[in-house]
Design a protein around this motif. Sequence first.
Motif, PDB file in Angstrom:
ATOM      1  N   ASP A   1       0.866  -1.183   0.000  1.00  0.00           N
ATOM      2  CA  ASP A   1       0.000   0.000   0.000  1.00  0.00           C
ATOM      3  C   ASP A   1       0.902   1.232   0.000  1.00  0.00           C
ATOM      4  O   ASP A   1       1.675   1.431   0.926  1.00  0.00           O
ATOM      5  CB  ASP A   1      -0.875  -0.038   1.258  1.00  0.00           C
ATOM      6  N   VAL A   2       0.817   2.057  -1.055  1.00  0.00           N
ATOM      7  CA  VAL A   2       1.677   3.239  -1.151  1.00  0.00           C
ATOM      8  C   VAL A   2       0.897   4.539  -0.914  1.00  0.00           C
ATOM      9  O   VAL A   2       1.402   5.620  -1.204  1.00  0.00           O
ATOM     10  CB  VAL A   2       2.417   3.305  -2.516  1.00  0.00           C
ATOM     11  N   ARG A   3      -0.295   4.414  -0.356  1.00  0.00           N
ATOM     12  CA  ARG A   3      -1.075   5.626  -0.071  1.00  0.00           C
ATOM     13  C   ARG A   3      -0.400   6.436   1.030  1.00  0.00           C
ATOM     14  O   ARG A   3       0.284   5.892   1.889  1.00  0.00           O
ATOM     15  CB  ARG A   3      -2.488   5.256   0.388  1.00  0.00           C
ATOM     16  N   THR A   4      -0.614   7.742   0.976  1.00  0.00           N
ATOM     17  CA  THR A   4      -0.083   8.607   2.024  1.00  0.00           C
ATOM     18  C   THR A   4      -0.814   8.321   3.335  1.00  0.00           C
ATOM     19  O   THR A   4      -1.905   7.739   3.341  1.00  0.00           O
ATOM     20  CB  THR A   4      -0.275  10.092   1.665  1.00  0.00           C
ATOM     21  N   GLN A   5      -0.223   8.758   4.430  1.00  0.00           N
ATOM     22  CA  GLN A   5      -0.867   8.588   5.745  1.00  0.00           C
ATOM     23  C   GLN A   5      -2.239   9.270   5.746  1.00  0.00           C
ATOM     24  O   GLN A   5      -3.198   8.726   6.284  1.00  0.00           O
ATOM     25  CB  GLN A   5       0.026   9.163   6.842  1.00  0.00           C
ATOM     26  N   ALA A   6      -2.337  10.447   5.138  1.00  0.00           N
ATOM     27  CA  ALA A   6      -3.625  11.164   5.083  1.00  0.00           C
ATOM     28  C   ALA A   6      -4.667  10.358   4.315  1.00  0.00           C
ATOM     29  O   ALA A   6      -5.811  10.236   4.742  1.00  0.00           O
ATOM     30  CB  ALA A   6      -3.431  12.534   4.452  1.00  0.00           C
ATOM     31  N   ALA A   7      -4.277   9.793   3.192  1.00  0.00           N
ATOM     32  CA  ALA A   7      -5.207   8.984   2.400  1.00  0.00           C
ATOM     33  C   ALA A   7      -5.626   7.733   3.159  1.00  0.00           C
ATOM     34  O   ALA A   7      -6.799   7.335   3.113  1.00  0.00           O
ATOM     35  CB  ALA A   7      -4.566   8.606   1.068  1.00  0.00           C
ATOM     36  N   ARG A   8      -4.696   7.123   3.867  1.00  0.00           N
ATOM     37  CA  ARG A   8      -5.019   5.921   4.645  1.00  0.00           C
ATOM     38  C   ARG A   8      -5.958   6.241   5.793  1.00  0.00           C
ATOM     39  O   ARG A   8      -6.820   5.435   6.139  1.00  0.00           O
ATOM     40  CB  ARG A   8      -3.738   5.271   5.170  1.00  0.00           C
ATOM     41  N   SER A   9      -5.824   7.422   6.395  1.00  0.00           N
ATOM     42  CA  SER A   9      -6.716   7.773   7.502  1.00  0.00           C
ATOM     43  C   SER A   9      -8.121   8.079   6.986  1.00  0.00           C
ATOM     44  O   SER A   9      -9.102   7.836   7.684  1.00  0.00           O
ATOM     45  CB  SER A   9      -6.166   8.940   8.313  1.00  0.00           C
TER      46      SER A   9
ATOM     47  N   GLN B   1      -7.910  -1.997   4.175  1.00  0.00           N
ATOM     48  CA  GLN B   1      -6.662  -2.511   3.635  1.00  0.00           C
ATOM     49  C   GLN B   1      -6.797  -4.011   3.434  1.00  0.00           C
ATOM     50  O   GLN B   1      -7.493  -4.688   4.194  1.00  0.00           O
ATOM     51  CB  GLN B   1      -5.538  -2.201   4.618  1.00  0.00           C
ATOM     52  N   ILE B   2      -6.136  -4.528   2.442  1.00  0.00           N
ATOM     53  CA  ILE B   2      -6.112  -5.969   2.209  1.00  0.00           C
ATOM     54  C   ILE B   2      -5.319  -6.595   3.357  1.00  0.00           C
ATOM     55  O   ILE B   2      -4.223  -6.130   3.675  1.00  0.00           O
ATOM     56  CB  ILE B   2      -5.450  -6.280   0.855  1.00  0.00           C
ATOM     57  N   PRO B   3      -5.856  -7.637   4.005  1.00  0.00           N
ATOM     58  CA  PRO B   3      -5.133  -8.260   5.121  1.00  0.00           C
ATOM     59  C   PRO B   3      -3.718  -8.690   4.705  1.00  0.00           C
ATOM     60  O   PRO B   3      -3.513  -9.247   3.633  1.00  0.00           O
ATOM     61  CB  PRO B   3      -5.995  -9.478   5.470  1.00  0.00           C
TER      62      PRO B   3
ATOM     63  N   LEU C   1      11.685  -6.696  -0.592  1.00  0.00           N
ATOM     64  CA  LEU C   1      10.458  -7.351  -1.053  1.00  0.00           C
ATOM     65  C   LEU C   1      10.807  -8.697  -1.672  1.00  0.00           C
ATOM     66  O   LEU C   1      11.828  -8.835  -2.347  1.00  0.00           O
ATOM     67  CB  LEU C   1       9.737  -6.462  -2.070  1.00  0.00           C
ATOM     68  N   PRO C   2       9.967  -9.713  -1.450  1.00  0.00           N
ATOM     69  CA  PRO C   2      10.285 -11.063  -1.937  1.00  0.00           C
ATOM     70  C   PRO C   2      10.257 -11.145  -3.461  1.00  0.00           C
ATOM     71  O   PRO C   2       9.261 -10.804  -4.090  1.00  0.00           O
ATOM     72  CB  PRO C   2       9.189 -11.933  -1.311  1.00  0.00           C
ATOM     73  N   ARG C   3      11.344 -11.562  -4.054  1.00  0.00           N
ATOM     74  CA  ARG C   3      11.469 -11.654  -5.514  1.00  0.00           C
ATOM     75  C   ARG C   3      10.685 -12.822  -6.098  1.00  0.00           C
ATOM     76  O   ARG C   3      10.342 -12.812  -7.261  1.00  0.00           O
ATOM     77  CB  ARG C   3      12.932 -11.790  -5.899  1.00  0.00           C
ATOM     78  N   GLN C   4      10.406 -13.848  -5.316  1.00  0.00           N
ATOM     79  CA  GLN C   4       9.714 -15.012  -5.832  1.00  0.00           C
ATOM     80  C   GLN C   4       8.203 -14.820  -5.877  1.00  0.00           C
ATOM     81  O   GLN C   4       7.486 -15.662  -6.382  1.00  0.00           O
ATOM     82  CB  GLN C   4      10.061 -16.270  -5.015  1.00  0.00           C
ATOM     83  N   SER C   5       7.713 -13.697  -5.384  1.00  0.00           N
ATOM     84  CA  SER C   5       6.283 -13.418  -5.329  1.00  0.00           C
ATOM     85  C   SER C   5       5.900 -12.340  -6.339  1.00  0.00           C
ATOM     86  O   SER C   5       6.735 -11.546  -6.744  1.00  0.00           O
ATOM     87  CB  SER C   5       5.890 -12.904  -3.940  1.00  0.00           C
ATOM     88  N   THR C   6       4.629 -12.356  -6.708  1.00  0.00           N
ATOM     89  CA  THR C   6       4.088 -11.228  -7.457  1.00  0.00           C
ATOM     90  C   THR C   6       3.876 -10.115  -6.464  1.00  0.00           C
ATOM     91  O   THR C   6       3.332 -10.325  -5.379  1.00  0.00           O
ATOM     92  CB  THR C   6       2.746 -11.601  -8.124  1.00  0.00           C
ATOM     93  N   ILE C   7       4.325  -8.915  -6.788  1.00  0.00           N
ATOM     94  CA  ILE C   7       4.169  -7.776  -5.898  1.00  0.00           C
ATOM     95  C   ILE C   7       3.124  -6.864  -6.489  1.00  0.00           C
ATOM     96  O   ILE C   7       3.284  -6.358  -7.603  1.00  0.00           O
ATOM     97  CB  ILE C   7       5.505  -7.038  -5.698  1.00  0.00           C
ATOM     98  N   ALA C   8       2.031  -6.675  -5.760  1.00  0.00           N
ATOM     99  CA  ALA C   8       0.932  -5.816  -6.211  1.00  0.00           C
ATOM    100  C   ALA C   8       0.980  -4.525  -5.400  1.00  0.00           C
ATOM    101  O   ALA C   8       0.824  -4.532  -4.182  1.00  0.00           O
ATOM    102  CB  ALA C   8      -0.410  -6.518  -6.016  1.00  0.00           C
ATOM    103  N   ILE C   9       1.224  -3.437  -6.096  1.00  0.00           N
ATOM    104  CA  ILE C   9       1.315  -2.129  -5.436  1.00  0.00           C
ATOM    105  C   ILE C   9       0.031  -1.386  -5.697  1.00  0.00           C
ATOM    106  O   ILE C   9      -0.435  -1.298  -6.822  1.00  0.00           O
ATOM    107  CB  ILE C   9       2.530  -1.345  -5.971  1.00  0.00           C
ATOM    108  N   TYR C  10      -0.544  -0.874  -4.603  1.00  0.00           N
ATOM    109  CA  TYR C  10      -1.754  -0.063  -4.783  1.00  0.00           C
ATOM    110  C   TYR C  10      -1.703   1.153  -3.892  1.00  0.00           C
ATOM    111  O   TYR C  10      -0.939   1.229  -2.970  1.00  0.00           O
ATOM    112  CB  TYR C  10      -3.032  -0.879  -4.531  1.00  0.00           C
TER     113      TYR C  10
END
Length: 69
Positions: free
Chosen positions: A28-36, A41-43, A60-69
Amino acid sequence: MAAQDGLRLDPQEIRARRVRGEDIVFVDVRTQAARSMQPEQIPGTHWLSLAEVVQKSDTLPRQSTIAIY
């Protein structure tokens, strides 16, 4: 599967990949303000500021798909 840069996945594709057992790490790359304002959030999601994604990409784990939102 080879690593892919900038692959855009919609929620249905992410769900299908999880059903198939693919390991997906959510960042999750949202700002603190956006998160508040919208705290849902996805568990298991990791929170990193957008600037930190580049700085901490080696953690970050290289063997996994990394989903940034």
